[in-house]
Enzyme design. Structure first.
Site, PDB file in Angstrom:
ATOM      1  CD  GLU A 144      11.027  -8.044   4.807  1.00 42.36           C
ATOM      2  OE1 GLU A 144      11.424  -9.157   5.242  1.00 42.36           O
ATOM      3  OE2 GLU A 144      10.573  -7.154   5.536  1.00 42.36           O
TER       4      GLU A 144
ATOM      5  N   PRO B 168       0.800  -1.225   0.000  1.00 45.67           N
ATOM      6  CG  PRO B 168      -0.090  -1.096   2.136  1.00 45.67           C
ATOM      7  CD  PRO B 168       0.558  -2.052   1.182  1.00 45.67           C
ATOM      8  CG  ASN B 169      -0.041   4.251   1.451  1.00 46.47           C
ATOM      9  OD1 ASN B 169      -1.044   4.849   1.079  1.00 46.47           O
ATOM     10  ND2 ASN B 169       0.007   3.599   2.597  1.00 46.47           N
TER      11      ASN B 169
ATOM     12  CG  HIS C 169      11.463  -2.771   4.039  1.00 42.60           C
ATOM     13  ND1 HIS C 169      10.097  -2.679   3.951  1.00 42.60           N
ATOM     14  CD2 HIS C 169      11.733  -3.986   4.560  1.00 42.60           C
ATOM     15  CE1 HIS C 169       9.558  -3.785   4.418  1.00 42.60           C
ATOM     16  NE2 HIS C 169      10.535  -4.598   4.784  1.00 42.60           N
TER      17      HIS C 169
ATOM     18  NE  ARG D 186      10.522   5.840   8.084  1.00 47.34           N
ATOM     19  CZ  ARG D 186       9.543   5.597   7.203  1.00 47.34           C
ATOM     20  NH1 ARG D 186       9.713   4.644   6.287  1.00 47.34           N
ATOM     21  NH2 ARG D 186       8.436   6.290   7.250  1.00 47.34           N
TER      22      ARG D 186
HETATM   23  C1  DQA Z   1       8.538   0.697   3.401  1.00 46.87           C
HETATM   24  C2  DQA Z   1       8.689   0.911   4.910  1.00 46.87           C
HETATM   25  C3  DQA Z   1       7.368   0.700   5.621  1.00 46.87           C
HETATM   26  O1  DQA Z   1       7.519   0.888   7.025  1.00 46.87           O
HETATM   27  C4  DQA Z   1       6.337   1.685   5.118  1.00 46.87           C
HETATM   28  O2  DQA Z   1       5.078   1.424   5.716  1.00 46.87           O
HETATM   29  C5  DQA Z   1       6.240   1.719   3.638  1.00 46.87           C
HETATM   30  C6  DQA Z   1       7.436   1.552   2.813  1.00 46.87           C
HETATM   31  C7  DQA Z   1       9.849   1.041   2.637  1.00 46.87           C
HETATM   32  O3  DQA Z   1       9.932   0.652   1.477  1.00 46.87           O
HETATM   33  O4  DQA Z   1      10.718   1.702   3.176  1.00 46.87           O
HETATM   34  O5  DQA Z   1       5.167   1.993   3.083  1.00 46.87           O
HETATM   35  O6  DQA Z   1       8.262  -0.675   3.154  1.00 46.87           O
END
Ligand code: DQA
Length: 146
Positions: A99, A11-12, A101, A108
């Site tokens: 995975e 999401p997002n 990020h 954070r």
């Molecule tokens: C994320 C890190 C997550 O905590 C966050 O909710 C995201 C993006 C990253 O790519 O840094 O939406 O997965």
């Protein structure tokens, strides 16, 4: 035929480039997809690329990957920290999972420090910006033997 790698974004991430660019950078998801397709072609991988804001759609993409894909790259975004359902779906996938990020989640908020998905990942790439996707593909190519 080139092995298929399924790249999944949570999401997002559709707002990448516009959303908190000081954290996630200015590159859009379309640009990340183009980079992944270019790097995938260099590595002899066929890329499937998806994003969804809905947990059940990500689970359905994982089920789809079971039929076809040799490996998965997943940035589950906020579902990383909440979703046992995505973890369970990934447990049904036989191939390697990386995975990713974009941001360094460990720098954070504390709620971002735990990942349900890491329990099933062969590797985790954190805080390398959008370049992390290319690193993940390089690692998967090695694990798959492409
Ligand atoms: C994320 C890190 C997550 O905590 C966050 O909710 C995201 C993006 C990253 O790519 O840094 O939406 O997965």
């Amino acid at each position: 035929m080139s092995p298929i790698v399924t790249i999944l974004n949570g999401p997002n991430l559709n707002l990448l480039g516009k959303r908190e660019p000081e954290i996630y950078g200015r590159e859009t998801l379309a640009e990340v997809e183009a980079d992944c397709r270019r790097v995938g072609a260099e590595l002899g991988l066929s890329i499937e690329f998806h994003q969804s804001n809905r947990e059940y759609e990500i689970i359905d993409f994982i089920h789809g990957a079971r039929e076809r894909a040799a490996g998965i790259v997943i940035n589950p975004a906020a579902f990383t920290h909440t979703s046992v359902a995505i973890l369970d779906a990934l447990h049904t996938f036989a191939g390697p999972i990386i995975e990713v990020h974009i941001s360094n989640v460990h720098k954070r908020e504390a709620f971002r420090h735990h990942s349900f998905v890491s329990a099933v990942a062969s590797g985790v790439i954190i805080g390398c910006g959008t370049q992390g996707y290319a690193f993940a593909l390089q690692r998967l190519a090695k694990l798959i033997g492409a």
